[in-house]
Design a protein around this motif. Sequence first.
Motif, mmCIF file in Angstrom:
data_model
loop_
_atom_site.group_PDB
_atom_site.id
_atom_site.type_symbol
_atom_site.label_atom_id
_atom_site.label_comp_id
_atom_site.label_asym_id
_atom_site.label_seq_id
_atom_site.Cartn_x
_atom_site.Cartn_y
_atom_site.Cartn_z
ATOM 1 N N ASP A 101 0.958 -1.234 0.046
ATOM 2 C CA ASP A 101 -0.018 0.040 -0.116
ATOM 3 C C ASP A 101 0.919 1.195 -0.176
ATOM 4 O OD1 ASP A 101 -1.581 2.166 0.667
ATOM 5 O OD2 ASP A 101 -2.850 1.091 2.082
ATOM 6 N N THR A 120 1.949 -3.656 4.229
ATOM 7 C CA THR A 120 1.304 -4.835 3.224
ATOM 8 C C THR A 120 0.323 -5.622 4.160
ATOM 9 O OG1 THR A 120 1.789 -6.529 1.899
ATOM 10 C CG2 THR A 120 3.245 -6.449 3.754
ATOM 11 N N LYS A 167 -2.296 -6.406 8.818
ATOM 12 C CA LYS A 167 -1.423 -5.600 8.400
ATOM 13 C C LYS A 167 -0.102 -5.481 8.831
ATOM 14 C CE LYS A 167 -1.416 -0.450 7.688
ATOM 15 N NZ LYS A 167 -2.361 0.774 7.457
#
Length: 324
Positions: free
Chosen positions: A59, A65, A71
Amino acid sequence: MKNIAIIMGGYSSEYKISLISGNVVYQFLDKTKYNGFRIHIFKEKWVYVDDNEAEFPIDKNDFSTTVNGTKITFDCVFNAIHGTPGEDGLMQAYFELIGMPQSSCDYYQAALTFNKRDMLSVLKPYGIKTATSYYINKGDHIDTAEIVKKVGLPCFVKPNKSGSSFGISKVKTEAELPIAIEVAYQEDNEIIIESFLDGTEVSVGVINYQGKVTVLPITEIVSENDFFDYEAKYQGKSQEITPARISEEMTQKVSEAAQRAYEVLKMKGFSRSEFIFVDGEPHMLEMNTIPGLTTESLIPQQAKAAGITLTDLFSNAIELALEK
């Protein structure tokens, strides 16, 4: 445990070498302190690649990621991208904007040193000697007689912004110049043509080690080819002798020049500068700010000669980045 994103790949011809460098960093990272994550940066995708070679998108909003619904964010980036966008300032500027510590120099220094012409112009007033050079940009009229008059023969034709000796030719006759210029244009739209410096070539690593600017043991480069080209660098067509077989006085002169360049440019992280001695005086060719980190590469060889392991070398770079 800190999460370290090791970025590798890139958008240039050097991406293959960068993948090797990045994997060496991943392999030798201190597993007691850091979780390493291999991040591939390519034009078409930015992805985290796990040990099973599965890919997870990055991202770009916060350089995170998501793996199986969890996350993952990073504490620091270890930059192992040779060439664009890792060595020319683009990634550095992006990380500065999102407030992410990273191991290489800042974006301005990266952009400046990546541009051979600009870097040499900045260092000249500080007493750092260079070859005689001639500049052309794509679309300029090429006057081969004028080029030869200025730089002489043989000479070197180089892309201004490229690494690993891609696009470089040694030119022995005026007739070869247009061909060499076309080869260089395949890598860059700006070219630097330099006089041939006949002398001992050395490579000087300068790093900030434990908070102190440190010149590593110097490497002498003896190429079997016409110059230290891609084959010589990566395919064993050269002898790299560390420490270099040069006098105490030459060692001191080139160490001072390399350290002065590092300090004048307000460098951080790794740097590796190439010099050729002419009449006992070091002349600077270029500076790399993301030098190769493969086990055969020069900085790892020099660190080893200084008694610094790869694990310590990489930990030091991460710790300094985190302190910032």
